[in-house]
Each structure stands twice: as C-alpha cells, then as structure tokens.
Design a protein around this motif. Sequence first.
Motif, mmCIF file in Angstrom:
data_model
loop_
_atom_site.group_PDB
_atom_site.id
_atom_site.type_symbol
_atom_site.label_atom_id
_atom_site.label_comp_id
_atom_site.label_asym_id
_atom_site.label_seq_id
_atom_site.Cartn_x
_atom_site.Cartn_y
_atom_site.Cartn_z
ATOM 1 N N TRP A 199 19.187 -17.070 20.977
ATOM 2 C CA TRP A 199 20.398 -17.865 21.139
ATOM 3 C C TRP A 199 20.920 -17.752 22.563
ATOM 4 N N ARG A 200 20.157 -17.084 23.373
ATOM 5 C CA ARG A 200 20.599 -16.963 24.755
ATOM 6 C C ARG A 200 20.487 -18.300 25.479
ATOM 7 N N ASN A 201 19.336 -18.904 25.384
ATOM 8 C CA ASN A 201 19.157 -20.178 26.081
ATOM 9 C C ASN A 201 19.258 -21.294 25.067
ATOM 10 N N ARG A 202 20.419 -21.620 24.742
ATOM 11 C CA ARG A 202 20.539 -22.433 23.549
ATOM 12 C C ARG A 202 20.120 -23.880 23.760
ATOM 13 N N ARG A 203 20.005 -24.293 24.996
ATOM 14 C CA ARG A 203 19.648 -25.682 25.179
ATOM 15 C C ARG A 203 18.151 -25.890 25.429
ATOM 16 N N LEU A 204 17.424 -24.820 25.464
ATOM 17 C CA LEU A 204 16.005 -24.984 25.718
ATOM 18 C C LEU A 204 15.260 -25.268 24.418
ATOM 19 N N PRO A 205 14.420 -26.272 24.472
ATOM 20 C CA PRO A 205 13.742 -26.646 23.234
ATOM 21 C C PRO A 205 12.862 -25.543 22.678
ATOM 22 N N GLN A 206 12.349 -24.674 23.537
ATOM 23 C CA GLN A 206 11.395 -23.707 22.999
ATOM 24 C C GLN A 206 12.042 -22.698 22.052
ATOM 25 N N THR A 207 13.355 -22.669 22.028
ATOM 26 C CA THR A 207 13.988 -21.740 21.108
ATOM 27 C C THR A 207 13.621 -22.058 19.663
ATOM 28 N N GLN A 208 13.222 -23.282 19.461
ATOM 29 C CA GLN A 208 12.834 -23.641 18.106
ATOM 30 C C GLN A 208 11.586 -22.911 17.643
ATOM 31 N N ASP A 209 10.805 -22.503 18.609
ATOM 32 C CA ASP A 209 9.554 -21.865 18.220
ATOM 33 C C ASP A 209 9.780 -20.444 17.720
ATOM 34 N N VAL A 210 10.887 -19.878 18.094
ATOM 35 C CA VAL A 210 11.155 -18.525 17.621
ATOM 36 C C VAL A 210 11.541 -18.605 16.161
ATOM 37 N N LYS A 211 10.611 -18.238 15.333
ATOM 38 C CA LYS A 211 10.890 -18.370 13.905
ATOM 39 C C LYS A 211 11.242 -17.022 13.337
ATOM 40 N N MET A 212 12.125 -17.084 12.397
ATOM 41 C CA MET A 212 12.466 -15.833 11.751
ATOM 42 C C MET A 212 11.452 -15.532 10.674
ATOM 43 N N ARG A 213 11.285 -14.274 10.488
ATOM 44 C CA ARG A 213 10.346 -13.849 9.480
ATOM 45 C C ARG A 213 10.978 -14.025 8.100
ATOM 46 N N SER A 214 10.140 -14.341 7.131
ATOM 47 C CA SER A 214 10.635 -14.467 5.761
ATOM 48 C C SER A 214 10.650 -13.092 5.095
ATOM 49 N N PHE A 215 11.720 -12.777 4.490
ATOM 50 C CA PHE A 215 11.798 -11.490 3.810
ATOM 51 C C PHE A 215 11.765 -11.627 2.298
ATOM 52 N N LEU A 216 12.327 -12.722 1.834
ATOM 53 C CA LEU A 216 12.465 -12.841 0.377
ATOM 54 C C LEU A 216 11.135 -12.741 -0.359
ATOM 55 N N PRO A 217 10.062 -13.410 0.123
ATOM 56 C CA PRO A 217 8.803 -13.272 -0.607
ATOM 57 C C PRO A 217 8.361 -11.812 -0.717
ATOM 58 N N ALA A 218 8.580 -11.070 0.354
ATOM 59 C CA ALA A 218 8.206 -9.657 0.299
ATOM 60 C C ALA A 218 9.048 -8.914 -0.717
ATOM 61 N N VAL A 219 10.321 -9.264 -0.762
ATOM 62 C CA VAL A 219 11.208 -8.632 -1.742
ATOM 63 C C VAL A 219 10.725 -8.948 -3.156
ATOM 64 N N ALA A 220 10.411 -10.222 -3.362
ATOM 65 C CA ALA A 220 9.952 -10.643 -4.684
ATOM 66 C C ALA A 220 8.665 -9.913 -5.060
ATOM 67 N N GLU A 221 7.765 -9.866 -4.108
ATOM 68 C CA GLU A 221 6.486 -9.207 -4.346
ATOM 69 C C GLU A 221 6.681 -7.749 -4.745
ATOM 70 N N GLN A 222 7.567 -7.114 -4.015
ATOM 71 C CA GLN A 222 7.805 -5.699 -4.310
ATOM 72 C C GLN A 222 8.424 -5.521 -5.687
ATOM 73 N N LEU A 223 9.316 -6.424 -6.022
ATOM 74 C CA LEU A 223 9.939 -6.353 -7.348
ATOM 75 C C LEU A 223 8.887 -6.483 -8.437
ATOM 76 N N PHE A 224 7.979 -7.443 -8.256
ATOM 77 C CA PHE A 224 6.926 -7.633 -9.259
ATOM 78 C C PHE A 224 6.079 -6.370 -9.373
ATOM 79 N N ARG A 225 5.790 -5.776 -8.223
ATOM 80 C CA ARG A 225 4.985 -4.560 -8.261
ATOM 81 C C ARG A 225 5.725 -3.457 -8.996
ATOM 82 N N ASP A 226 7.024 -3.369 -8.722
ATOM 83 C CA ASP A 226 7.819 -2.348 -9.407
ATOM 84 C C ASP A 226 7.797 -2.561 -10.909
ATOM 85 N N ILE A 227 7.937 -3.828 -11.287
ATOM 86 C CA ILE A 227 7.962 -4.128 -12.711
ATOM 87 C C ILE A 227 6.624 -3.770 -13.341
#
Lengths: 936, 161
Positions: free
Chosen positions: B9-37
């Motif tokens: 969010w530092r260079n908010r007007r630069l288009p390349q900021t779109q490439d910085v993708k956040m990692r997904s956590f929920l699938p990992a959470v779900a996966e772990q829950l299934f394993r726990d179960i």
Amino acid sequence: MSSRKRKKYSKDIKCVFFPDDVKSSVQNVGRETSALSSASSAKSWEKCGDSFLGTPVIKNRESLGRKPSVIRKLAPASASVRTSAANTNEDQLHIAWSSSDSEQSDNETEVQRVSRAVAPWQQCLQRPARPIQSYSRALRMLSSDKDDLPVIDTDSDFSESEEDAEQASEEQISDCESESSDEKPKFSTHKPTNVRELEVSGYVSDREGASGTLDCKSLASQTGEGSRRSVSDWVKFAQAMLQTPQKSLDRQIKTPKDSAKKKRKFQSGGLAERLNRLQCRQRSAVSFWRHQSIADPSATTSVDRPGVLVLEVLEVQEECGMQLVHCELHQLPAEGQAVSQESARVLVLFCRETAAQLIPAPRDIIHIYPPWQSLTIHGFSCDIILNTHFSQKVFSACKPASLSVARGLLSSGRRTPYYLGKGFELEACRTTDKVVLSTVPCSSGASTGHVSLLDAIEGLGQAGAVGQDVEVVVQRVYSIPVPDCSPVSVLKPRAPLRPFADPCRPAEKGKVRLCVLVQDGYGTFSVVQLHRLPCEDDLPQYCKMWQGKTCLLRGIKVVQRVTRERCTRLFSLIDSLWPPVVPLQDPANTSVTFSPYCCNKPSLDASQESRAAGPAPSFCYLLSGEETSVQPTEEPGLCPLYLPPAARTLQDVLQSEEKTCRWSFVATVLYKRMQRCDVGRGEVWLALTDPSLQEEHLERPCRRTVALCVCASCALTSSVLEALKSPAACRMSFRDAVKEHGVLLCVEQSVLEVCSVHPGDHLQSTSTAESLPQTLAEPRAQTLPQPVRLDPLSLDATPNSLCSLSGVIVGVDESTAYSWPACSHCGSENLEILAGSKNYYCAACKSAMDKPDTKMQLDVFLSCPTLSNCTLKVKLLQRTIASVLNTAVAVAPDGDEFPGYDVENVLGKEVGPLAAYVRVVTRKPALWIGLEEICL
Amino acid sequence: MFWCHPIGWRNRRLPQTQDVKMRSFLPAVAEQLFRDIQKTYQETSKIPDDLLIALKFVFGPCALQALDLVDHRSVTCLTSPSGRKAFQVKGASGRLYTCFVSCHYCPCPAFAYTVLRRDEGLLCKHILAIYLCQALGLTQQESVSDQHMSALLGGSAAVDT
C-alpha cells in the motif's frame, strides 16, 4: 428514472459538502494517528525481547513448544509494524490532498477502471482505492445527516453498491442490469467502487435467520442507548443503518421463524442435532454477552480474567466472507508483575457478523474473551484463533468520530478467490499428527477472579465440570424428592406410585436431594442439585449454613439449561427474587478488586459499575455438584443481594392480585386431607388459617380458611410428616408456596417447617427462626379464637375448603349407610369372630372382646336455609350420627340382631352447626356439594 | 512470513501493486480442521463439541447442513472398473450432486452463488459433507460401470442414478 433522480440528488448534496471542513478533519486524523502509531510501535519494540513463558492465555502446547522460532521472528515483524504504520500516515495525509483535488480523484478512478478491466477473478482490490471510498462515504454520512433523507440515501447507496459489485465481478445479480451498464461511465467517474458497503449489505440479506435477529436486537438497543453513547459509536451505528437496505431488514425479521420451521428436523442423536444445540447455546450466550456489552459500551473492559486475548491489529484481509486479521498478541501483565509483557503473532478469524461490529483496522486494540479456539496448522508460523464471538474493540486507532468510518473501511484487503482446482488433503493425515485445535474455556481452573455463572457455564463447552470457582449468593436451600434411580429428571419428579411401598417414608434414607438456588452478581440464576441428604431433617441445618450467604461454587457440572416455558414453577421462584435488591454488576466492568457482593462500595462507583436490572431472566442453568460444591466464604453476615422470603399474612396472600407468585407465611393447619394413607407420597390438602383471617371483623371480605395443597414433589421433613399425620392442629411455616390460579401449592422449591405453637419452645422453633426472617412474627400474632371461625357454606364454595353449616336432614343415602364392628381397645377394624363363640378377636392388638364398638357411616342430604336449589350431601361423623340416630332406633331390644333404623325418624332433624370439609362441588346440571363433617 | 509483506500500500497508484497477492489461509484452516476431525474420530469414534463449533465457525450455516447430510449417510463414492472415482451426494431434496475427487466443484446453486459468484464461502454443504464423510469413514461405496462413470463425469447422467 426515479432511481436515477435520487442518485443524482444525493450526489448533489455530496458536492455541497465536499469542501473544507471535511478536509481539515481528515488532516487532523492524520496528525493524531501519527502520534499514536509512533507510540504503539515503540510499544511493540519494547515487547520484542519478552519471553513467552508468562502467558497463561494460549493453552496450546504446540505454540509453546515452538517458542524459540516465534521469538526469532519477532524482530523483523515488529519492524514491519513500524513501517506499515508510517505508511498509513502517509496515506492519510495523501487523502487530504486528493479530496480537494478533483484531478487526482479522476486518476484514482482510472486505476479503478484498469483494475476492472482485469479478469474478474484476478482482480485484487487494494488499499490505494480505499481512502477515497471511505472519504466519499464519510461525506455521504454527513449529507444524509443534514438533509433528513437518510432512507432515500440508503436506498441509492445500496443500489449503487450492488451495481458496483456487478461491474466488479461481471456478473449480474440484481435486475437493474441494463440501467447500470448505461450509467457505468458516469458512476465510475463520480464514485469509486465501494466494496465494503456491498459486503455488509450482502451479508445482511444473506445470512441465516437466527443470527439476523440478534443483530436486529443489538441495533435496536443501540438506538435506545443513543444518548449515552460516544459519537464514534453513533457513527458505527449510523453506518450500519445506512448500509442496511430497508427491505432486507424486513426480510430479516421474517426469516428466523421460517427457516426454523423448515430446517429443524435433524436425525435424532446425529451430529447435526448436536451442532444445532451447541449453536443455539452459543447464540444465546453471544446475544447475552452482546446485550451486556451494549448496555455499557463506554466501560473499559476487564482483561484481568484469564484467557482474554489482547490484540493489536496489524493487517486485515478478507477471505470468503471472513476477516482474517493479523494481530500482535499483547500479553497483559499479570497482577502485580509489571514487566512480563510480551508479544506474539496470531491470525484471528472473525466471522462476518463480528467483523461488521468490530470493523478492525490496523493499530486497533481488540479484546477477545474466552471461549475462543486456537488452531495450529503445520507449516504455519502462527496460531489461528477461531470462534471469536466475544470480541470487543477497546481502542480505535483513529479518534475523531466521523473518520472512524473511513479508517474502518480502508483496512481490509481482499485477495483472489482460492484455487478450486485442488482438493484439501485428508489422506495425508498420519497417526502421529496431533489434534491441534484447542479451546480456551472461559477461564482456567487456577483463576482467582470472580466470574459470572454465565461465563463459567457457557465457557466450558459441553464436556465437563466448570473448572472454576464462581461466587454466588445462595438465595434458597430446599430439597426435592429423588424419584427412583433417575437423578436427572428431578426437575419434574413424579410421585413414585408403588402400591405396597412402605408408608413410613421418612425411614427410607437418601430419598431427597439437596438443592440450592443461587444467583451471581450479574443476576444469572442457577439451580445446583447437590448430594442426597442422608436424613431429610438435615435440611434446616443447610438452610442455616448457606441461605443468604455468599458462597463459592466449586466443581459443578452443567446438567441442563432450562427456560421459563419449560419450568414455570422454578421461574415463579426466580421472579419472586426479581428485581434484585441491590444493583447488579455489569460484566463488562469487572475489575480485580471487585467483589459483587460488597455493599460498602462508594455510591459513585456503584452507579458506574452497576446496571439496571431489566426484565427477569428467561433461562437458568441446572447444575449438579457434591456437598463440597458449595463453600461459604468468610464474609460474615448475609449477602446484600440475598432476598429473604418475606413473610405475609394469609390475608395478604389471599388478596394479592398476582397470578403466580411465591409466598411465605406462618399458618395453623386446621385440617389435613391425605389422598393416600402414606403422607408424603401423594398430595396432601391442608386447610390453613392464621390470626389475620380470624379477626372478629375482617377489614376486607375474606375467607376464614385457606386451602393449600402439598404436592408430592415437595419434600417434607420427618417432623412435618409427623405433624401432618397427627390429628391435632399445628402451626407451620410455609416458605415459597406458589399461588397458582388462586390455589396455594407447595411444590418443588417450597419448604415446610413445623413451628412451635408456643413461641417460647426453643426445641422446635430454632430452625424456623433461621430460615424465616424475624418479620414472620407478624404484628397481629394473637392466638386463634376457639373454636376457629369458619366461613358459612356458600354458593361459591371450592373443593378442599372448610366451612360451617347447619341444616335439616331431607334425605338419607341408604345405599352407603352401614355399620361395622371395631375393636373397642385399639379401634382396629381387623376383627375376627372366634370360632365357637360370639366373641371377637382383634388381630391388631391381639385381644378378645365381648362387645366391639360399632362404627357407622351415614351420608345425609341437608337442606340449608341460606342455600336454595342446592343439593348438599354430608358424610357425618360418628358422634353426629349417634345423636341423629339416637331417637331413630325403631326397635331397640337387647337382642343379638341389630334392629335397624327408621329413615322417617331421621328426616326433618336439624343438625349443625357442623364443621365440614368440602369434597366435591358440581355445578352442572345443578349445584351439588359433597361435604364431610370434620372435627377440629 | 505473511505479515512481512505490507501488501503494497506504499505505492498505491502503481499498477504492479495488484500483483502482490495475499496468501489464502482459510483453505489451510479447513484442511487442518478436517485432519483434526479425522484424527480424533479414529481415536475416539467421536467428534468433540469444540470441533463442531469450529466447523460452524469456519463454514457458517453450511456446517449444520453438511452434518445433516453426514448423519443421513448421503455421500457415496462411485468407483468404476477403470479406476475413476467420483462422489455423489444426495441432497435434502433427494437430488444427486456429482462432485469430483480432485477439485472443488459442485453443480448445486449454492456453490455457484456463494463460492463462485460471491466468493463468500469456501465450500458448499455437499463438498463439505464429502470431506466430513471421508474424515469419519462414513462414505458409502458403490461400483458403477465405466460407461456410467463417463456419463456422470460428462455431466449427462447426474440426476438419474
């Protein structure tokens, strides 16, 4: 197009409000947050070196085990906090500029458009766009505030955001497709996408019904609290209102019932049924918690309780409708130790509802109260905190009210939808894996803090005992009969109907269970079922030890949650204890030194920490425990929250208008009527009176005697049973009798005790003096007149009441008139005729006799001058029969055969006045009253 | 790791900021829950309450419906002689939904709307039920012909099984 007009209108207004004042406030925020951020980052530096050891919060062994790596990571991490905080400041200052600079905002939307051109699934809505969105939102808030058209504005807001959503995802959801595509260019220049708004509105309309009502409630109560709330709270509320379209609100109200009807058929004993139950429980806990936190939002929250997470928000991202918030964990210093601060990273998941309330933004401080859950994922460096329903924002990084909105909206980042092309790995589960989900209960066992019953109970999950001491006041001590071998169903005990049971019940040990009704300082009630009493007569002793005292509940288990509907009798007792005599504590407001029962608190404090009692509780918990589960504290004297049973006169009781209520009184039992010979196994009807009913001239018209039914569910001590079995009148104290539909009942929670007739008799009156307050010695306590005054029989006589009557015999029920011999020594009817003689032998007293007594039964029909058109059938007592028959003997020889009586001679005889017990009253087809003469 | 990237969010007007993708956590959470179960169920044949509550928290209203499907043993794993596999879930209305083993797809409307269109849920109740049944070992097994399997996977025989 009307909608178009509306939109235009609202935009015009925005233009009007565009200039300076807003800008300056934005700049203010910028300055202020910069100060804050430097402070907080300094704080985070401080925390870096601290160790993990002092944390009682996360019980997860894994996280503790991996401690070194966590600490290693702290240094770069907190550095990033600093930079990110600084960035935010830059950002904000930037906003101030861009807001007055139209060219720049055009540029902004250029960026937006570019981003829209990207394939929809790749689109990543990032922070740069946010400040402006929120800024325009802030403007809209202002405008709607002033032009008095909030509803219209909301509407247009909503549709716009819907359109934006469609543009963003290239999917048409609503039906205004063509219109929106027409207007698209225009909109995009004027107003950037408002993603946040879309989410909230979508959330409201989409989610499941029951939670919807919760939200409704909280909104409503927020409005009510308006005057007390801070401006930022108001804005939060206004925001919620503005974002919620009116129509979906309506829908929201309807859905819960509909879906409840449709869905609630789960396989019994199945997982779904279990989850549903858990869910309901959780829902009520959340609503209760939220209700209480809303009741006093300005209060600083308590963090001294174990298990409370204190988190500083670092970064917010949104994923599949949930908000994932990266937080730094601030471990609050334990009491007395100032230094043990430390920090760690956690990833906190907030469900939509919670997120919508919290609006987490970087540098906010959020408290998460237990129960929450912690999940460790292999390959993840931080723990995931789940089940964060009890969360509260205690510090908002941006102070000025109007801009908290802006800050909240810019904070959440959104990522690409997750990759569907790969399933989750289940097979990888090795047997060596540990189960890594751990639930932090409301409190840990070692705690010394005073928690509420609700916290302790809701927090323990369902598994087992409440591992924490809960301070409560024992409002009532009573005992309930234990039905055969089913201790759980004691709430509705059935009288065991064994025909050949030992009539002498007191001899059977362990047949009653000790119960206490407790209340915590927050107002929650619970019934704790304790051990079986070895002897019923121990009850007064426990009353003396516990009732009215502040006690600690220890090692209790939850049996059941009961509601008002399911257990009306119990709640009539609770109602009689409501509202509390002293103000209740607010759960959001506990402090370490706080004692809910401390009556010498300064009044100023009390006004801050207490809350209005509100309506009586609608549920309570049924707990079970051992004798050691209730432990009186050292505090001397009675707890101020204790509401002792108020003794009334029977006159008060009779004349009360209340439908169901609990009454305590001392009365003389004139007559007892057992359903069965074994007292205590079935109902016992008592006819009571007290001096207030026996005054020569009653102030108000009132009956002279009162009928009371001792239900089988009311446990009786042996002394009471003895008194009830003996024919003599006795004086008893009745505690918490119920008056239901005008009838007095002694039920589960009622306690009967024998009082001494003579006040000086210490032997019998000791227990009474303890369990009933001194006020029971009513001012009008005189001795009863002899004979006791009874009401004359009237047309409105009720069964089981006493009356006096006199009349003329107009008929004899010949079919039921008979006589039989009885032992002249013991009165037993079990006689045998000795073989070969005419003597009788009594099997009971084993004696022979020449001439047994003759017992007679005679039912007569009376005509009463005051009661016309009414059939009165009276079963007479022996002595009345004798006097009636005395003159009626047709032939009275000394012969062996009993000659019989002449009915004619009986008719026309006057009897009375008799004391009589009303057995049956039939009003149709004509009034018919069955009575029984009694001896008082 | 993840928090070291301040999301650009530092260079908010630069288009390349779109490439910085956040990692997904929920699938990992779900996966772990299934394993726990799975793990817990293997050991104790029970699912503790806190896991149920966690499921509810992560999957929302879906969890309850999925558990109902599990209770009714609605998940069947179809196997054909060729070795192909597919899942079939019998919905509450009796309709059969064919889901794939290797990826997340369900033909139900909820999946199309919640997961695909709005990105507001990880899974639909049917896929969730499949995972739960797999974790609990409650999946019914059934063999079908290759022909039937190909029809199923081709999407032409989803209804009439």
